[in-house]
Design a protein around this motif. Structure first.
Motif, mmCIF file in Angstrom:
data_model
loop_
_atom_site.group_PDB
_atom_site.id
_atom_site.type_symbol
_atom_site.label_atom_id
_atom_site.label_comp_id
_atom_site.label_asym_id
_atom_site.label_seq_id
_atom_site.Cartn_x
_atom_site.Cartn_y
_atom_site.Cartn_z
ATOM 1 N N PRO A 13 -0.269 7.553 -0.710
ATOM 2 C CA PRO A 13 0.008 9.343 -1.384
ATOM 3 C C PRO A 13 0.765 9.283 -2.882
ATOM 4 O O PRO A 13 0.837 10.229 -3.678
ATOM 5 C CB PRO A 13 1.070 9.478 -0.222
ATOM 6 C CG PRO A 13 1.093 8.884 0.988
ATOM 7 C CD PRO A 13 0.940 7.606 0.019
ATOM 8 N N LEU A 14 1.651 8.145 -3.399
ATOM 9 C CA LEU A 14 1.664 7.852 -5.106
ATOM 10 C C LEU A 14 0.410 7.533 -6.177
ATOM 11 O O LEU A 14 0.841 8.654 -6.643
ATOM 12 C CB LEU A 14 2.396 6.359 -4.932
ATOM 13 C CG LEU A 14 3.802 6.507 -4.892
ATOM 14 C CD1 LEU A 14 4.732 5.002 -4.943
ATOM 15 C CD2 LEU A 14 5.160 7.947 -5.505
ATOM 16 N N VAL A 15 -0.545 6.931 -5.215
ATOM 17 C CA VAL A 15 -1.911 7.091 -5.572
ATOM 18 C C VAL A 15 -1.865 8.204 -6.219
ATOM 19 O O VAL A 15 -2.558 9.027 -7.604
ATOM 20 C CB VAL A 15 -2.954 5.555 -5.307
ATOM 21 C CG1 VAL A 15 -3.654 5.965 -6.444
ATOM 22 C CG2 VAL A 15 -1.900 4.120 -4.933
ATOM 23 N N GLU A 16 -2.647 8.812 -4.810
ATOM 24 C CA GLU A 16 -2.773 10.432 -5.366
ATOM 25 C C GLU A 16 -1.957 11.217 -5.885
ATOM 26 O O GLU A 16 -2.720 12.097 -6.558
ATOM 27 C CB GLU A 16 -2.952 10.800 -3.722
ATOM 28 C CG GLU A 16 -4.323 10.545 -2.515
ATOM 29 C CD GLU A 16 -4.121 10.893 -1.825
ATOM 30 O OE1 GLU A 16 -5.127 10.808 -0.866
ATOM 31 O OE2 GLU A 16 -2.807 10.986 -1.139
ATOM 32 N N MET A 23 -10.604 7.441 -5.707
ATOM 33 C CA MET A 23 -12.034 7.762 -5.432
ATOM 34 C C MET A 23 -12.401 9.517 -4.909
ATOM 35 O O MET A 23 -12.722 10.405 -5.142
ATOM 36 C CB MET A 23 -13.153 7.127 -4.430
ATOM 37 C CG MET A 23 -13.769 5.754 -5.481
ATOM 38 S SD MET A 23 -14.532 5.389 -4.918
ATOM 39 C CE MET A 23 -14.497 4.424 -3.322
ATOM 40 N N ASN A 24 -11.162 9.854 -3.332
ATOM 41 C CA ASN A 24 -10.886 10.607 -3.109
ATOM 42 C C ASN A 24 -10.553 11.769 -4.001
ATOM 43 O O ASN A 24 -10.659 12.789 -3.874
ATOM 44 C CB ASN A 24 -10.179 10.877 -1.730
ATOM 45 C CG ASN A 24 -11.427 9.982 -0.898
ATOM 46 O OD1 ASN A 24 -12.453 10.138 -0.847
ATOM 47 N ND2 ASN A 24 -10.011 8.704 0.333
ATOM 48 N N GLU A 54 -7.829 -1.762 -0.747
ATOM 49 C CA GLU A 54 -8.979 -0.481 -0.080
ATOM 50 C C GLU A 54 -8.837 0.467 0.144
ATOM 51 O O GLU A 54 -9.465 1.486 -1.292
ATOM 52 C CB GLU A 54 -10.593 -1.365 0.757
ATOM 53 C CG GLU A 54 -11.302 -0.209 0.076
ATOM 54 C CD GLU A 54 -12.871 -1.256 1.693
ATOM 55 O OE1 GLU A 54 -12.306 -2.614 1.675
ATOM 56 O OE2 GLU A 54 -13.489 -0.813 1.247
ATOM 57 N N ALA A 55 -7.649 1.087 0.804
ATOM 58 C CA ALA A 55 -7.171 2.443 0.928
ATOM 59 C C ALA A 55 -6.869 2.894 -0.272
ATOM 60 O O ALA A 55 -7.362 4.064 -1.210
ATOM 61 C CB ALA A 55 -6.036 2.443 2.153
ATOM 62 N N GLU A 60 0.634 -1.121 -0.156
ATOM 63 C CA GLU A 60 0.089 0.122 -0.320
ATOM 64 C C GLU A 60 1.128 1.114 0.288
ATOM 65 O O GLU A 60 2.204 1.356 0.553
ATOM 66 C CB GLU A 60 -1.138 -0.282 1.666
ATOM 67 C CG GLU A 60 -1.823 1.119 0.955
ATOM 68 C CD GLU A 60 -3.220 1.035 2.528
ATOM 69 O OE1 GLU A 60 -4.022 0.443 2.475
ATOM 70 O OE2 GLU A 60 -2.690 1.717 3.049
ATOM 71 N N ASN A 61 0.678 2.301 -0.539
ATOM 72 C CA ASN A 61 1.129 3.477 -0.773
ATOM 73 C C ASN A 61 0.257 4.814 -1.127
ATOM 74 O O ASN A 61 -0.264 4.726 -2.679
ATOM 75 C CB ASN A 61 2.495 3.404 -2.002
ATOM 76 C CG ASN A 61 3.692 4.769 -1.643
ATOM 77 O OD1 ASN A 61 2.643 5.790 -1.429
ATOM 78 N ND2 ASN A 61 4.799 4.268 -1.696
#
Lengths: 654, 654
Positions: free
Chosen positions: A430-433, A472-473, A465-466, A427-428
């Protein structure tokens, strides 16, 4: 809406087995069953074995007055070198629409090149529970279309070199007399194809003996400038040693050596012609006007000038009929054409889409895939393919992965064949965002055509999921992303198990967590057909068109090499400036620099050279160097591929 | 014998229309009708459109216990460059047997190469009222077999150059590690095909990590000697500029340039393999053991050493099934394989003949054509094809023309494309009489195999009754010719109208002037199956075999170049001396000198070089230089060829 007779629902196993095992676990329906579901009778198609059929173009005439179904194009965000599952999403979406939502649906796919099947890449039939079957037939030979292209391309190549050779050894008169030999009655006549050249030369005479010596020379001597020849030979094999070769070294060729090379067959202009043609007559015209180079005086020389446009059409007459296959769940697939997605437009054929739209009819769905990211595939779909087809998509799907979004957010380099960095496996958020800027620009660009946009995230088992929520966010936080489509649908779809489409997906439109991609696409299509707004009009200059596309990439300007300037000037002078533009650019960045991820802007896009596919109907500026002939690695895929000679089954193909 | 349901009798028009007009005047039966006449059910074949079907090899297993029909091979006298109508005779004979004499019959023909269709030669579907239809499908693409051969041949070629390249840039260990990469669990393993190489190297270890560094080197480094490579690329196009080329000139290939060339696809060893194979397992074996050259140490390197034998088999898995078509009169035709008749054996496939013999059953007839004159085609049919198939023909037909007999009698040179000398267009009995020595030797040679011989004269409108009588008289005057067959039948057949077979032909066995070729062949077959006497046993030396064949040509001896001696020594050392011999010799003379007509004798046959097709299974000595890539003339056939885009029909193909 009648229930489709041939659909089957798959028994889904966990963990998901290997692609080939899933494919082999299913006995395909006889293709006549699939055809029957589309209301095709046996005179509408030619069988090629039990699981493939060529749907005849005449179907289009028969259904001329029928209404079209909904037209959906699947593009993607800027991909990693691993690919983001666009084909799988396309097939999965269709299985959902056809086998679960009881809608008439046809998937339109490109035919994969056979070369890479034996190299690094392997097959291209989708994956997991979303595949086209039989996958070996899909990946090999199919119904011979690429072989026909190879044959036609190379007949033209042979005609070029041989013509130069014969012109060099004969006087005008001897050449002319050989071209128009006397018949049994001793009378010379022009063959039909020669009247095309005569017309081009403004010679209205119909009898060979009436030509003046000057006209004889103009007619018979093409005077091809060997250095201007852009027509290369092709082969559907990954053969890197053919990239650059010297031909004509045999003693009979009298020293007329020439440097040239081979491309892989799908890079042939004839493949682009096949993809963009709309009828036999249109194909005859396009093949004849393909330009192979210039005369020494700078006039474009065409296939018809060489007398071979008709023969090329004959070689391609069956290839124009799309091939009907099926998905694992028995929904119909039309496989047709597979043009390169950089030097050509990378979309499956117009005729397949047209036939499919008539066959599914109103309320039905045709889902077609566009190669590479939406900056390349979807842009060319809209501005080249839809321009020639006069078709209008109602919905564009953009396929994304958490993996690619992380890369765009600053994650480490993703290299094919090397293990993924832990950033991609853990999970990462911030990279996704950070990476969502890439998705955002693709959405904005795609929406600009006036179509509804649906985003599908191809979720891997390591995605959390995060991370999904982060997308989404980010979507909701970004104003533009909030308007991802006019019906405000923002779907996520997980693969390789299409079942999950129905089991539970996310949507930000409401709290109901279980809206599937199929439903989203249905709603996007139903929300009204809009006017397709092209990125550029055709009647501006070549440079203005290039600049319009560059702007959509985020570039602040364009710079041209001297060679590019020269070519633009030449094509303009030759009367080709009204054609659409097909950018040959890396698929790994919006910019010309594959390393620039995310949504770069403010850069100057360099145009190295400009070429043209006059028969196919586009000008293609080269942004950087494109390889048009792949190679084989030390251990190619073929080491695993064999035939079980007891059962006749292919093993090891993936 | 039940009447065949699908036969039709043609309305014969005078004068005989053009081939294409006759072909187009007939609506072919749906190929499933033809299949039904052969008692084939839909699971026995795969349709390829409406007029072609691939008969599946599994039919052989099903009919294993059935008896074979009669087996007839059609050869010819030494031809003129215009061809003497062997294909037409073959097709006409079958139409006579099937449509008029009510016998079960299958014609087995070679698939024509597509290249020459667009060059000088035109199509090869027979002529006049004796044709295979649809002739455009017969001449173009067919069911993709030649395309499959091209793909397989060139995949192997790419594998060779790429392997040399990768070996040159990597250490033994790196090479080995790349060839046996770790799987997900980090464990290296050999792929199945690698065990073939391990076995060849006498390495019995099964785990990569157990190999010693010496074994690693032996296994991973093929160490191919670039100068020894005999494997060339192929293309089914007449492209003379590819005869001799240099590859590898791209910067990525790091200067590893190499001189090589392309042959036309039908010259590929894979075509010879297809023609000589007997099952999928046999084909897998042959493709894997094809030798592409030697290691620097002189060991033969095979396709399986390169890891590609399985992939080649996969590419060829559909090509092994023969294609069912029909004659103008609705009799069945199996089209399969078309190996070169000089560097290969020039006969259609064993599997097609085997399937056909079972399908026609006892009292039925299978007629198969052997390329070129009987010195080449029939000789190779007997000593190579029948050896591998274990089949025995009952009857051999020898096709002659008055034109060719005149040439052998001392008539002026016959040149394709130039008008015939008046000697050939007007009565000249002495020339005919003198030329019969050529026919006589072909008859004697063919009879030596123990089969019954029937001579068919393909009569042209300019041939006179006196000339026909001269052949008969010459036949009767010559002791040997008196015994043209064991049943003393000496038939003449006229073309292009097969009807005339029934209307009136000559026979010297009785005064009844109207015995047709079909009846003659029936009688020849019924007169008892004999033992096939090969021209040479396999267990003598390569040279002894070459000398046995040379003697049948009339040679008094054989001389070998140094290169030929070297090659014979090498093949013998490599263990290949037990293979049959496939002479690569001009078809225009019994001798090596095309200008020597008639029945030359006492000459020394020069062997320039000796090569081998180990997978196909023969050694081929080169007598003179063979062109394996034709060219295009100044005005190729393609100038006339086009598609009528309104009807979809091919025009101008002849």
């Amino acid at each position: 809406m009648s229930s489709s007779r041939s659909v089957r629902k798959l028994e889904v196993v966990s963990p998901v087995p290997a692609d080939i095992d899933i494919a082999n676990s299913v006995e395909p329906f006889h293709i006549s069953e699939i055809a029957k579901d589309l209301n095709l009778s046996p005179n509408h198609y030619d069988l090629y074995g039990k699981y493939k059929a060529k749907v005849l173009l005449s179907v289009l005439d028969e259904l001329e007055s029928s209404d079209n179904g909904y037209y959906v194009v699947v593009g993607g965000i800027t991909p990693t070198p691993l690919g983001e599952g666009k084909s799988t999403t396309t097939v999965g979406l269709c299985q959902a629409l056809g086998a679960y939502l009881d809608r008439k649906v046809v998937t339109c796919l490109r035919q994969p090149s056979q070369g890479p099947t034996f190299g690094i890449k392997g097959g291209a039939a989708g994956g997991g529970y979303s595949q086209v079957i039989p996958m070996d037939e899909f990946n090999l030979h199919l119904t011979g279309d690429i072989h026909a292209i190879t044959a036609a391309n190379n007949l033209l190549a042979a005609a070029i070199d041989t013509r130069i050779f014969h012109e060099s050894t004969q006087s005008d008169k001897a050449l002319f007399n050989r071209l128009c030999p006397p018949n049994k009655e001793g009378k010379r006549k022009f063959s039909d194809i020669m009247f095309r050249r005569l017309k081009k030369l403004d010679i209205t005479k119909t009898q060979p003996e009436d030509l003046t010596p000057e006209e004889v020379k103009k007619f018979a001597r093409l005077d091809i400038d060997p250095n201007s020849i852009t027509w290369r030979r092709v082969m559907d094999v990954n053969d890197r040693f053919l990239r650059k070769i010297t031909v004509g070294q045999g003693p009979e060729e009298k020293g007329m050596v020439r440097e040239t090379g081979f491309d892989i067959s799908v890079a042939s202009e004839i493949m682009a012609v096949l993809a963009l043609t709309t009828s036999l007559a249109d194909m005859r015209g396009r093949l004849g006007k393909m330009v192979i180079g210039n005369s020494k005086a700078g006039e474009p020389i065409t296939a018809d000038d060489l007398g071979v446009g008709g023969a090329l059409t004959v070689l391609m007459k069956d290839a124009i009929n799309p091939t009907l296959m099926q998905t694992l769940e028995g929904t119909p697939v039309l496989v047709h054409a597979g043009p390169f997605a950089n030097i050509a437009h990378g979309n499956s054929s117009i005729v397949a889409d047209k036939i499919a739209l008539k066959l599914v009819g109103p309320q039905g769905f045709v889902v077609t895939e566009a190669g590479f990211g939406a900056d390349i595939g979807t842009e060319k779909f809209m501005n080249i393919k839809c321009r020639y087809s006069d078709l209008r998509p109602q919905c564009a799907v953009i396929v994304a992965t958490i993996r690619a979004l992380k890369m765009h957010g600053g994650g480490p380099e993703v290299v094919a064949g090397k293990p993924l960095d832990h950033a991609y496996l853990n999970e990462n958020v911030p990279l996704v965002e950070a990476g969502c800027v890439n998705l955002a620009r693709h959405i904005i660009n795609t929406k600009a055509y006036g179509v509804n946009v649906v985003v599908a995230v191809n979720k891997f088992s390591t995605d959390t999921e995060a991370e999904m929520n982060a997308v989404m966010n980010a979507a909701m936080a970004a104003g533009d992303l909030m308007l991802v489509s006019d019906m405000d649908t923002f779907s996520f779809i997980t693969f390789p198990c299409i079942r999950r489409v129905l089991e539970g997906l996310y949507s930000h439109t409401n709290d109901q967590k279980y809206v599937d991609l199929g439903v989203a696409v249905q709603r996007a299509c139903a929300s009204g057909i809009q006017q397709l707004k092209y990125l550029y009009p055709l009647d501006i200059s070549i440079k203005e068109k290039i600049e319009a596309i560059a702007k959509s990439y985020g570039a602040s300007g364009v710079e041209y090499t001297e060679q590019a300037e020269k070519q633009i000037e030449m094509y303009t002078k030759q009367g080709f400036s009204g054609l659409p533009i097909c950018m040959a650019k890396t698929q790994y960045s919006f910019s010309h620099n594959a390393a620039e991820k995310g949504a770069p802007s403010g850069f100057i896009l360099p145009i190295r050279d400009v070429r043209a596919s006059i028969g196919a109907g586009f000008i293609y500026p080269l942004v950087g160097t494109m390889s048009t002939m792949p190679g084989l690695p030390t251990r190619p895929c073929f080491y695993e591929i064999d035939l079980d000679t007891a059962t006749g089954k292919v093993i090891g193909l993936s």
